[in-house]
Write an enzyme that holds these catalytic residues in place. Structure first.
Site, PDB file in Angstrom:
ATOM      1  N   ASN A  27      -1.028  -2.960  -7.906  1.00 34.53           N
ATOM      2  CA  ASN A  27      -1.549  -2.180  -6.779  1.00 34.53           C
ATOM      3  C   ASN A  27      -0.319  -1.945  -5.906  1.00 34.53           C
ATOM      4  OD1 ASN A  27      -4.152  -2.865  -4.272  1.00 34.53           O
ATOM      5  ND2 ASN A  27      -3.335  -0.939  -4.966  1.00 34.53           N
ATOM      6  N   CYS A 100      -5.808  -4.105   3.352  1.00 34.85           N
ATOM      7  CA  CYS A 100      -5.714  -4.155   1.897  1.00 34.85           C
ATOM      8  C   CYS A 100      -5.280  -5.562   1.507  1.00 34.85           C
ATOM      9  CB  CYS A 100      -4.712  -3.115   1.393  1.00 34.85           C
ATOM     10  SG  CYS A 100      -4.326  -3.247  -0.360  1.00 34.85           S
ATOM     11  N   GLY A 101      -6.080  -6.220   0.678  1.00 31.85           N
ATOM     12  CA  GLY A 101      -5.793  -7.614   0.329  1.00 31.85           C
ATOM     13  C   GLY A 101      -4.506  -7.804  -0.439  1.00 31.85           C
ATOM     14  N   ASN A 102      -4.258  -6.962  -1.460  1.00 27.15           N
ATOM     15  CA  ASN A 102      -2.982  -7.047  -2.163  1.00 27.15           C
ATOM     16  C   ASN A 102      -1.838  -6.658  -1.235  1.00 27.15           C
ATOM     17  OD1 ASN A 102      -3.922  -7.852  -4.773  1.00 27.15           O
ATOM     18  ND2 ASN A 102      -4.580  -5.761  -5.171  1.00 27.15           N
ATOM     19  N   ASN A 194     -13.692  -4.384   4.767  1.00 25.73           N
ATOM     20  CA  ASN A 194     -13.887  -2.990   4.373  1.00 25.73           C
ATOM     21  C   ASN A 194     -15.034  -2.954   3.367  1.00 25.73           C
ATOM     22  OD1 ASN A 194     -12.562  -4.154   2.199  1.00 25.73           O
ATOM     23  ND2 ASN A 194     -10.910  -2.677   2.118  1.00 25.73           N
ATOM     24  N   GLU A 256     -10.970   3.097  -5.660  1.00 29.93           N
ATOM     25  CA  GLU A 256     -10.781   2.897  -4.227  1.00 29.93           C
ATOM     26  C   GLU A 256     -10.942   4.221  -3.501  1.00 29.93           C
ATOM     27  OE1 GLU A 256      -7.856   0.160  -2.622  1.00 29.93           O
ATOM     28  OE2 GLU A 256      -7.041  -0.096  -4.640  1.00 29.93           O
ATOM     29  N   CYS A 265      -7.295  -4.223  -6.797  1.00 30.65           N
ATOM     30  CA  CYS A 265      -7.723  -4.121  -5.399  1.00 30.65           C
ATOM     31  C   CYS A 265      -8.060  -5.526  -4.932  1.00 30.65           C
ATOM     32  CB  CYS A 265      -8.930  -3.197  -5.270  1.00 30.65           C
ATOM     33  SG  CYS A 265      -9.630  -3.130  -3.602  1.00 30.65           S
ATOM     34  N   THR A 267      -9.239  -6.769  -1.877  1.00 34.55           N
ATOM     35  CA  THR A 267     -10.542  -6.934  -1.251  1.00 34.55           C
ATOM     36  C   THR A 267     -11.645  -6.687  -2.280  1.00 34.55           C
ATOM     37  OG1 THR A 267     -10.420  -4.642  -0.467  1.00 34.55           O
ATOM     38  CG2 THR A 267      -9.796  -6.387   1.091  1.00 34.55           C
TER      39      THR A 267
END
Length: 331
Positions: A27, A100-102, A194, A256, A265, A267
């Site tokens: 990502n 964005c988690g990543n 999100n 996404e 992704c 999250t």
């Protein structure tokens, strides 16, 4: 590796723009360091940077800016005065996103490489505090399941959008996925800062056949859109022994909003694991707290925390630094 991106002229300012390219389980992101918030990062510039043919190419743009230089940063500093840095994130189409988690992990790695934070902050008990539009996120250094050097993020609170629907039907939406049989499938909506809609498929063949180049059709569609995760469950209750906690395993693909299908992704991995855990009956039925989520770009780990919070862990890789002339983007 250093690179310079050139191309056809646009009307954008021609001042050279320094960037870093990084990814978390493929990502990928263009990272910009803008401590004082001087850069006019709008939707047009973000989309041009993310263009994979006429730009640098990425799933999104992350601007590292001091929290006190952005209006949104005031809330982060009020939540945690240690959140000196803020993650200003835009999707590949230029639209603004909560977080964005990543990307949070990659941003932490970028700030460390730039000498803007110290390794000690990542190894402290609380971890490195970073502001986002979804609230403050804390990042700490951990070891991956095979001893890898990973970063873990306390992703904050999560909740099911429709707990009653989740309890009674295991779903609160219907989702049409292109490339499958035309039958709408039940989806479960999970908010991880999100919006996400998680759909369980019957087999690896279905997961492979899905066409995520086109956005799945979600009904009802949340006001601000949603990310859609397709999952197959490989182990819903996990292996365990006297010395090992149960570890659930799922496989996932994701579309996404604002970016299309991505290789991972963060999250979304959290939402997928939490949805499967809910379908398995949660802690009351012995469903694991810890999950491995396999995505096309690699593997991340998700852990359900006390207080309805969730943690995401995985790699963060910095690939290149370079300069781009914004006036040459988009040609």
């Amino acid at each position: 590796m250093t690179s310079t991106v050139t191309g056809a002229s646009t009307s954008t300012s021609s001042s050279p723009l320094a960037f870093t390219k990084g990814h978390g389980t493929q990502n990928d992101f263009v990272l910009l360091t803008d401590p004082d918030g001087a850069l006019a990062l709008d939707a047009v510039l973000a989309a041009l940077l993310c263009d994979r043919r006429a730009g640098v190419g990425a799933d999104g743009v992350i601007r590292a800016v001091r929290s006190d230089a952005l209006p949104e940063g005031a809330a982060a500093l009020a939540e945690d005065p240690g959140a000196v840095w803020f993650m200003d994130y835009r999707n590949a189409d230029g639209s603004m996103a909560e977080m964005c988690g990543n990307g949070v992990r990659v941003l932490a790695a970028h700030l460390l490489a730039e000498g803007l934070v110290e390794e000690a902050e990542l190894r402290s008990g609380a971890g490195l505090a970073l502001g986002t539009r979804a609230g403050v996120r804390h990042v700490r250094r951990v070891r991956g399941p095979e001893g890898e050097d990973w970063l873990a993020v306390d992703m904050g609170p999560w909740h099911l959008i429709d707990p009653v629907g989740a309890s009674e039907r295991g779903a609160d939406a219907e989702v049409g996925v292109h490339g499958l049989d035309g039958v709408r499938r039940p989806g479960l909506s999970v908010d991880v800062g999100n919006p996400h809609t998680v759909v369980a498929l019957a087999s690896a063949a279905e997961l492979e056949a899905a066409d995520l180049g086109r956005a799945p059709e979600v009904d009802p569609l949340p006001p601000h859109g949603t990310n859609v995760e397709l999952v197959i469950v490989e182990d819903a209750f996990g292996r365990s022994s006297a010395s090992e906690a149960p570890l659930g395993v799922i496989r996932m693909r994701v579309h996404e909003r604002g970016s299309g299908e991505t290789r991972s992704c963060g999250t979304g991995a959290c939402a997928a694991a939490l949805a499967v855990r809910s379908w398995a009956g949660g802690a009351e039925a012995g469903a694991p707290e810890r999950w491995l989520v396999h995505v096309p770009g690699g593997t991340v780990a998700v852990r359900a925390l006390e207080g309805q919070r969730v943690e995401l862990a995985g790699p963060a890789v910095l690939l290149a630094r370079g300069e781009v002339d914004p006036a040459q983007l988009g040609g």
